[in-house]
Design a protein around this motif. Structure first.
Motif, PDB file in Angstrom:
ATOM      1  N   THR A 112       0.831  -1.197   0.000  1.00  0.00           N
ATOM      2  CA  THR A 112       0.000   0.000   0.000  1.00  0.00           C
ATOM      3  C   THR A 112       0.869   1.252   0.000  1.00  0.00           C
ATOM      4  O   THR A 112       0.584   2.235  -0.698  1.00  0.00           O
ATOM      5  CB  THR A 112      -0.936   0.010   1.219  1.00  0.00           C
ATOM      6  OG1 THR A 112      -1.795  -1.126   1.154  1.00  0.00           O
ATOM      7  CG2 THR A 112      -1.781   1.275   1.259  1.00  0.00           C
ATOM      8  N   ARG A 117      -0.387   4.819  -5.931  1.00  0.00           N
ATOM      9  CA  ARG A 117      -1.722   4.752  -5.349  1.00  0.00           C
ATOM     10  C   ARG A 117      -2.808   4.555  -6.412  1.00  0.00           C
ATOM     11  O   ARG A 117      -2.940   5.356  -7.332  1.00  0.00           O
ATOM     12  CB  ARG A 117      -2.014   6.033  -4.564  1.00  0.00           C
ATOM     13  CG  ARG A 117      -3.217   5.915  -3.648  1.00  0.00           C
ATOM     14  CD  ARG A 117      -3.471   7.202  -2.878  1.00  0.00           C
ATOM     15  NE  ARG A 117      -2.290   7.646  -2.131  1.00  0.00           N
ATOM     16  CZ  ARG A 117      -2.269   8.735  -1.367  1.00  0.00           C
ATOM     17  NH1 ARG A 117      -3.354   9.487  -1.255  1.00  0.00           N
ATOM     18  NH2 ARG A 117      -1.164   9.075  -0.721  1.00  0.00           N
ATOM     19  N   ARG A 120      -8.774   2.234  -6.199  1.00  0.00           N
ATOM     20  CA  ARG A 120      -9.525   1.330  -5.336  1.00  0.00           C
ATOM     21  C   ARG A 120      -8.592   0.331  -4.681  1.00  0.00           C
ATOM     22  O   ARG A 120      -7.697  -0.221  -5.327  1.00  0.00           O
ATOM     23  CB  ARG A 120     -10.611   0.594  -6.140  1.00  0.00           C
ATOM     24  CG  ARG A 120     -11.666   1.523  -6.728  1.00  0.00           C
ATOM     25  CD  ARG A 120     -12.701   0.789  -7.552  1.00  0.00           C
ATOM     26  NE  ARG A 120     -12.154   0.242  -8.785  1.00  0.00           N
ATOM     27  CZ  ARG A 120     -11.957   0.945  -9.897  1.00  0.00           C
ATOM     28  NH1 ARG A 120     -12.243   2.244  -9.933  1.00  0.00           N
ATOM     29  NH2 ARG A 120     -11.464   0.383 -10.988  1.00  0.00           N
ATOM     30  N   LEU A 121      -8.809   0.097  -3.388  1.00  0.00           N
ATOM     31  CA  LEU A 121      -8.032  -0.871  -2.625  1.00  0.00           C
ATOM     32  C   LEU A 121      -8.986  -1.827  -1.923  1.00  0.00           C
ATOM     33  O   LEU A 121      -9.959  -1.393  -1.291  1.00  0.00           O
ATOM     34  CB  LEU A 121      -7.168  -0.164  -1.579  1.00  0.00           C
ATOM     35  CG  LEU A 121      -5.948   0.598  -2.097  1.00  0.00           C
ATOM     36  CD1 LEU A 121      -5.419   1.549  -1.021  1.00  0.00           C
ATOM     37  CD2 LEU A 121      -4.856  -0.374  -2.528  1.00  0.00           C
ATOM     38  N   TYR A 123      -9.009  -5.245   0.704  1.00  0.00           N
ATOM     39  CA  TYR A 123      -8.218  -6.051   1.634  1.00  0.00           C
ATOM     40  C   TYR A 123      -9.065  -7.230   2.103  1.00  0.00           C
ATOM     41  O   TYR A 123     -10.210  -7.041   2.533  1.00  0.00           O
ATOM     42  CB  TYR A 123      -7.791  -5.218   2.840  1.00  0.00           C
ATOM     43  CG  TYR A 123      -6.904  -4.050   2.477  1.00  0.00           C
ATOM     44  CD1 TYR A 123      -5.517  -4.131   2.586  1.00  0.00           C
ATOM     45  CD2 TYR A 123      -7.464  -2.865   2.001  1.00  0.00           C
ATOM     46  CE1 TYR A 123      -4.712  -3.048   2.242  1.00  0.00           C
ATOM     47  CE2 TYR A 123      -6.664  -1.786   1.643  1.00  0.00           C
ATOM     48  CZ  TYR A 123      -5.296  -1.894   1.767  1.00  0.00           C
ATOM     49  OH  TYR A 123      -4.494  -0.825   1.410  1.00  0.00           O
ATOM     50  N   ALA A 163      -7.618  -1.155   6.399  1.00  0.00           N
ATOM     51  CA  ALA A 163      -8.498  -0.782   5.286  1.00  0.00           C
ATOM     52  C   ALA A 163      -9.415   0.376   5.651  1.00  0.00           C
ATOM     53  O   ALA A 163      -9.559   1.347   4.900  1.00  0.00           O
ATOM     54  CB  ALA A 163      -9.320  -1.990   4.849  1.00  0.00           C
ATOM     55  N   LEU A 166      -7.472   3.638   6.163  1.00  0.00           N
ATOM     56  CA  LEU A 166      -7.071   4.260   4.901  1.00  0.00           C
ATOM     57  C   LEU A 166      -8.232   4.985   4.245  1.00  0.00           C
ATOM     58  O   LEU A 166      -8.039   6.024   3.594  1.00  0.00           O
ATOM     59  CB  LEU A 166      -6.515   3.198   3.953  1.00  0.00           C
ATOM     60  CG  LEU A 166      -5.138   2.647   4.312  1.00  0.00           C
ATOM     61  CD1 LEU A 166      -4.818   1.427   3.462  1.00  0.00           C
ATOM     62  CD2 LEU A 166      -4.065   3.717   4.125  1.00  0.00           C
ATOM     63  N   ALA A 167      -9.437   4.458   4.399  1.00  0.00           N
ATOM     64  CA  ALA A 167     -10.611   5.133   3.838  1.00  0.00           C
ATOM     65  C   ALA A 167     -10.777   6.520   4.438  1.00  0.00           C
ATOM     66  O   ALA A 167     -11.208   7.463   3.766  1.00  0.00           O
ATOM     67  CB  ALA A 167     -11.864   4.288   4.072  1.00  0.00           C
ATOM     68  N   CYS A 175     -11.473   2.436  -0.350  1.00  0.00           N
ATOM     69  CA  CYS A 175     -10.811   1.372   0.417  1.00  0.00           C
ATOM     70  C   CYS A 175     -11.851   0.546   1.160  1.00  0.00           C
ATOM     71  O   CYS A 175     -12.662   1.102   1.908  1.00  0.00           O
ATOM     72  CB  CYS A 175      -9.840   1.977   1.434  1.00  0.00           C
ATOM     73  SG  CYS A 175      -8.588   3.063   0.731  1.00  0.00           S
ATOM     74  N   ASN A 176     -11.816  -0.760   0.973  1.00  0.00           N
ATOM     75  CA  ASN A 176     -12.791  -1.633   1.613  1.00  0.00           C
ATOM     76  C   ASN A 176     -12.150  -2.938   2.073  1.00  0.00           C
ATOM     77  O   ASN A 176     -11.133  -3.378   1.517  1.00  0.00           O
ATOM     78  CB  ASN A 176     -13.926  -1.958   0.632  1.00  0.00           C
ATOM     79  CG  ASN A 176     -14.790  -0.759   0.314  1.00  0.00           C
ATOM     80  OD1 ASN A 176     -15.663  -0.391   1.087  1.00  0.00           O
ATOM     81  ND2 ASN A 176     -14.541  -0.135  -0.837  1.00  0.00           N
ATOM     82  N   THR A 216     -16.777   3.157   0.117  1.00  0.00           N
ATOM     83  CA  THR A 216     -15.479   3.165   0.781  1.00  0.00           C
ATOM     84  C   THR A 216     -15.689   3.040   2.285  1.00  0.00           C
ATOM     85  O   THR A 216     -16.763   3.353   2.802  1.00  0.00           O
ATOM     86  CB  THR A 216     -14.691   4.449   0.443  1.00  0.00           C
ATOM     87  OG1 THR A 216     -13.336   4.299   0.897  1.00  0.00           O
ATOM     88  CG2 THR A 216     -15.309   5.679   1.069  1.00  0.00           C
TER      89      THR A 216
END
Length: 254
Positions: A112, A117, A120-121, A123, A163, A166-167, A175-176, A216
Motif C-alpha cells: 500500500t 496509489r 480502489r483498494l 483487503y 483498510a 485508509l478510507a 478502500c474496503n 469506501t
C-alpha cells in the motif's frame, strides 16, 4: 477496462477473482510466490496483463514486488488477497517477524505504501477478525506462547483496521475490507460450508468499479456491507495499527 493487481492469485480466491476479472475484459496483473508457481498458471497466465513474482513473507521480496508492479504502470485497483493460516507458519521470516503477520498484514501495508496509489483498494478480512486481540501487545508473537488461530484472528483485525483507516486518510481512494466467508480453498479445507464463487465475487466487483464503485470504508460479506468488530471501526485503533505497522516496517504511508 480496469487494470487490477491481485496478490496470491495462483490458486484459491485470488485465482477465482482473477479468472472472473479477466473473463470480464479487465487487465489483471497476477502475483505468484515463486517462479515455479508463475510457470504453472497455464491459460490464465497467458491472458493476464503481467505476472509479478515474490514471497510476501520476505520484506525484501515484497519491496521488489512493489517495484515490479510500478514498472507495469499505475493500477486502477489492488486486491490484497494473499493470506496464510497454519500452525506451520509460526516460524519467523528472515526479518524475524511471524509469518502470519508478515503475509497477512505487513505485506499489504508495504505494498500500500510503495505501489503507486490506485483508485480502489480491497483487503481480504475474515469473520475471525472479531476474535482478534485489540491490545496490539506483542503482535509479532515473540513473548506469547504461539497460538495459530489467534495469530490469524489478530492479523485479520489489523488488516481490517488498516483498510478502514485508509478510507479515512485517503478520501480520494475507495478502500474496503471483504470477508469472503469460510470457503473450500486450500486454506479453508474441503468441508468449508460457504460458496467459493461468492467468496471471490465481492472483491472482484469492488476492484472493478461495479455497482458499488463509490463505496469506501466498508466491511463486506457476499455483496453486502456488515458491521465490523468495534475495534476495527474505531479511528483511534485504526491510527494505532497504522502507526505500529510503520514502526515495524520502517516505512511511512505517503
Amino acid at each position: 477496462m480496469a487494470r487490477i493487481f491481485i496478490t496470491g492469485s495462483t490458486q484459491g480466491l485470488g485465482r477465482g477473482a482473477a479468472e472472473a476479472l479477466v473473463g470480464a475484459g479487465h487487465a489483471v496483473v497476477l502475483h505468484a510466490r515463486t517462479l515455479e508457481r508463475a510457470a504453472n498458471l497455464g491459460g490464465l497466465g497467458a491472458r493476464a496483463a503481467g505476472v509479478v513474482v515474490g514471497d510476501l513473507s520476505s520484506r525484501e521480496e515484497t519491496v521488489d514486488i512493489a517495484r515490479q508492479v510500478n514498472a507495469l504502470g499505475r493500477m486502477d485497483a489492488v486486491i490484497h488477497n494473499a493470506g496464510i493460516y497454519s500452525d506451520a507458519q509460526r516460524f519467523a521470516t528472515p526479518e524475524g517477524h511471524a509469518r502470519v503477520l508478515a503475509v497477512n498484514v505487513l505485506a499489504p501495508y508495504l505494498l500500500t505504501a510503495l505501489v503507486e496509489r490506485p483508485a480502489r483498494l480491497v483487503y481480504l478480512s475474515s469473520g475471525l477478525h472479531r476474535s482478534g486481540d485489540a491490545s496490539l501487545r506483542d503482535i509479532d508473537w515473540t513473548q506469547r506462547r504461539w497460538n495459530g488461530s489467534q495469530a490469524y484472528a489478530d492479523s485479520k483485525l489489523y488488516v481490517t483496521a488498516l483498510a478502514l483507516g485508509l478510507a479515512r486518510r485517503w478520501p480520494d481512494v475507495r478502500c474496503n475490507a471483504v470477508d469472503p466467508g469460510w470457503v473450500p480453498t486450500r486454506m479453508g479445507g474441503p468441508s468449508a460450508p460457504d460458496d467459493l464463487e461468492l467468496g471471490h465475487t465481492t472483491q472482484a466487483q469492488l476492484a472493478a468499479g461495479g455497482p458499488d464503485a463509490e463505496a469506501t470504508g466498508g466491511y463486506w460479506f457476499h455483496g453486502r456491507r456488515r458491521e465490523p468488530a468495534a475495534a476495527a471501526a474505531d479511528p483511534a485503533f485504526q491510527d494505532a495499527v497504522i502507526a505500529e505497522l510503520a514502526r515495524i516496517t520502517g516505512v511511512e504511508l505517503p
